[in-house]
Design a protein around this motif. Sequence first.
Motif, mmCIF file in Angstrom:
data_model
loop_
_atom_site.group_PDB
_atom_site.id
_atom_site.type_symbol
_atom_site.label_atom_id
_atom_site.label_comp_id
_atom_site.label_asym_id
_atom_site.label_seq_id
_atom_site.Cartn_x
_atom_site.Cartn_y
_atom_site.Cartn_z
ATOM 1 N N ARG A 267 0.833 -1.209 0.000
ATOM 2 C CA ARG A 267 0.000 0.000 0.000
ATOM 3 C C ARG A 267 0.859 1.247 0.000
ATOM 4 O O ARG A 267 1.939 1.280 0.592
ATOM 5 N N LEU A 268 0.319 2.288 -0.620
ATOM 6 C CA LEU A 268 0.990 3.584 -0.581
ATOM 7 C C LEU A 268 0.991 4.106 0.851
ATOM 8 O O LEU A 268 -0.030 4.078 1.535
ATOM 9 N N LYS A 269 2.157 4.575 1.296
ATOM 10 C CA LYS A 269 2.240 5.149 2.636
ATOM 11 C C LYS A 269 2.421 6.669 2.564
ATOM 12 O O LYS A 269 1.650 7.423 3.138
ATOM 13 N N PHE A 270 3.431 7.129 1.874
ATOM 14 C CA PHE A 270 3.603 8.572 1.682
ATOM 15 C C PHE A 270 4.255 8.816 0.329
ATOM 16 O O PHE A 270 4.877 7.922 -0.244
ATOM 17 N N TRP A 271 4.084 10.043 -0.174
ATOM 18 C CA TRP A 271 4.626 10.392 -1.489
ATOM 19 C C TRP A 271 4.924 11.882 -1.541
ATOM 20 O O TRP A 271 4.398 12.653 -0.747
ATOM 21 N N THR A 272 5.796 12.239 -2.453
ATOM 22 C CA THR A 272 6.065 13.658 -2.669
ATOM 23 C C THR A 272 5.464 14.047 -4.017
ATOM 24 O O THR A 272 5.583 13.305 -4.980
#
Lengths: 298, 448
Positions: free
Chosen positions: B283-288
């Motif tokens: 799963r996606l956790k954090f992104w810029t």
Amino acid sequence: MTTAERDAGADAVQLGMPRLPAPDYPADVRERLAADAREIIARYPGSRSALLPMLHLVQSEEGHVTRTGMQFCAEMLDLTAAEVTAVATFYTMYRRKPSGDYQVGVCTNTLCAVMGGDAIFDDLKEHLGVGNQETTEDGKVTLEHIECNAACDYAPVVMVNWEFFDNQTPESARRLVDDLRAGNEVHPTRGAKLCTFKETARILAGFPDERPGAVAESGGAGPASLVGLRLARGEEPAGRAATRRAEPHPENPPPDALADQPPAGHPSSHDAPQETSASDPAHPSTASAEEPTEEEGA
Amino acid sequence: MTVDTPEKLLTPVLSAFWDHSESWTLETYRHHEGYEGLRKALAMPPDDVIAYVKDAGLRGRGGAGFPTGMKWQFIPQGDGKPHYLVVNADESEPGTCKDIPLLFANPHSLIEGIVIACHAFRSNHAFIYLRGETVPVLRRLHEAVREAYAAGFLGEDILGSGLNLDVTVHAGAGAYICGEETALLDSLEGRRGQPRLRPPFPAVEGLYACPTVVNNVESIASVPAIMNRGKEWFRTMGSEKSPGFTLYSLSGHVARPGQYEAPLGITLRQLLDMGGGMRPGHRLKFWTPGGSSTPMLTEEHLDVPLDYEGVGGAGSMLGTKALQCFDETTCVVRAVTRWTEFYEHESCGKCTPCREGTYWLVQLLRDIEAGKGALADLDKLDDIADNINGKSFCALGDGAAAPIFSSLKYFREEYEQHVTGGGCPFDPAKSTAWADTPGSTTHREVTA
């Protein structure tokens, strides 16, 4: 005695004594470099702009920026040695001590580090027996960790003499440095057949790479660069399993068989052709030449 | 949610022929209507070209989003001084990887854009400041400039227009700070790359104290298509305030990292959907949204339109559209520590808040990551970041503060876990690109 050796001697601590001026280049070397420097200076409206390329130029002569090289730049540009030193020590690409023919830089900025750059760097340190910015005993490889090199879609990335080795693993990186040390021909994933650090520095000074085919080598764009384009055309782009691995290029024959054959499932950037390339029709390393090209720009 | 196909969502313009086996050559470029935009521009008075690019609504693709045509308009005309165009190709923002593949595959789009821009604001000398660490791109820029001179697109009296233009390719020497436009100018003048105090702005006193436009590669490379296909066509993409196409760079724990050229305003969810999502089972956790200097976002921001206003509204910035995606195996403290080490290393040292602040942030973060921190250190991090943010000459300081603020906002608990649990609870081996590949354990034996 080479200039580097003289320079190292001059760098020894001499308490209470001012450091002697840097020795000059031999007359023939100086004449040759001065001609190059004049060509660089002519590119700019203001001569001082030539300083960065000229520091690349003197690095192409000796493999690092020596006091002699800095003195040469100062004289050519009518600057003080202090002004040149201030610039030379600001930028990380100028090496300040003798180093190897091949600078192996492992990206350990966040994204590459997380994707495996840290593991690759640790593995290479152990494998080569050197630390950060140290050189192997044979003088071939200088290992260092580098910052983001604008290839995050190919993470983890290793640069050798500032050519791209994409989608590396500890195994592929180890084979890469072994090949460099063994003198095998090495081709980057994106870029041209490796030349030495000194030869690379000359290109950076603004003198184009004259080797036949160097500009064309490794084709149009790498596989990750093409993912969106292929999707937009309704094609299936290379999936993770393929894009995660560096691909050999058909026009670059592999070097002679290696003693240390790569384990199955770990294609390297530069050695034997791998199944993924041939079996994946969407893959650009073979498919690019087949694509129709006339109608897409409309 | 409507499900659109990639064919409808994506708009390859700059990347339209990157898969051609010789995409970088002048011949290939001309087969794809290359230098047609230039012919149209040269037939127009310079001021009309500026107005045209302004009307098209093109905004800077280097991060700040300043209108490109307006930048050109700021150049004083008839002042008797030389004018310069400096193309910022010092792509170094962590996560950013659009200009380098663009220049590698299609350098002539930049050269054509340069000629159009120099016609518009009346310049006879342009510089391409390329970061030095990308020799394959340098090679192709050298070749593209050579080809353009040979074909009469550069040099004297270009296409009979009376315009004379020289282009100099300049390789940098390794300094992130030189991506900041005034530090870049100092570097191009042969100095340490340190930002200048503004005013005067580069449009008034830039390179050699002459009026200078500094534009990002992608901004300039987008101009030929606008001139050739029209501003109305350009405005059919994106939004009123953020029109046009742009390169989004997807990287990290995604199924298909790479370049996706799409209209401004597409969402990360749409990009991930067509690219196959995150890597299987994660799963996606954090992104810029645009490099490490843009505050990080989380899964709750998947539907934020990726344009200047949309990302701004979510408390971040569009930046360079470098979408670095990290999954649940990634330790946010490790990620932020590494970014902060980067800012500390790259701080030029000119401004005290940034030089000293980034140093102390690194000390604190390393302690926290190693389980040697205290809970009070989290407030101290926030406090130091606050003392850097907005208190330095250039945006590097703000960039250094962004990951601190945003990670504390979304993941404070994870920081606390490092403190109370005595160390990092994550296994870095699970984050690697090869972690989920069967039988790919790292062989530790030394073979030499």
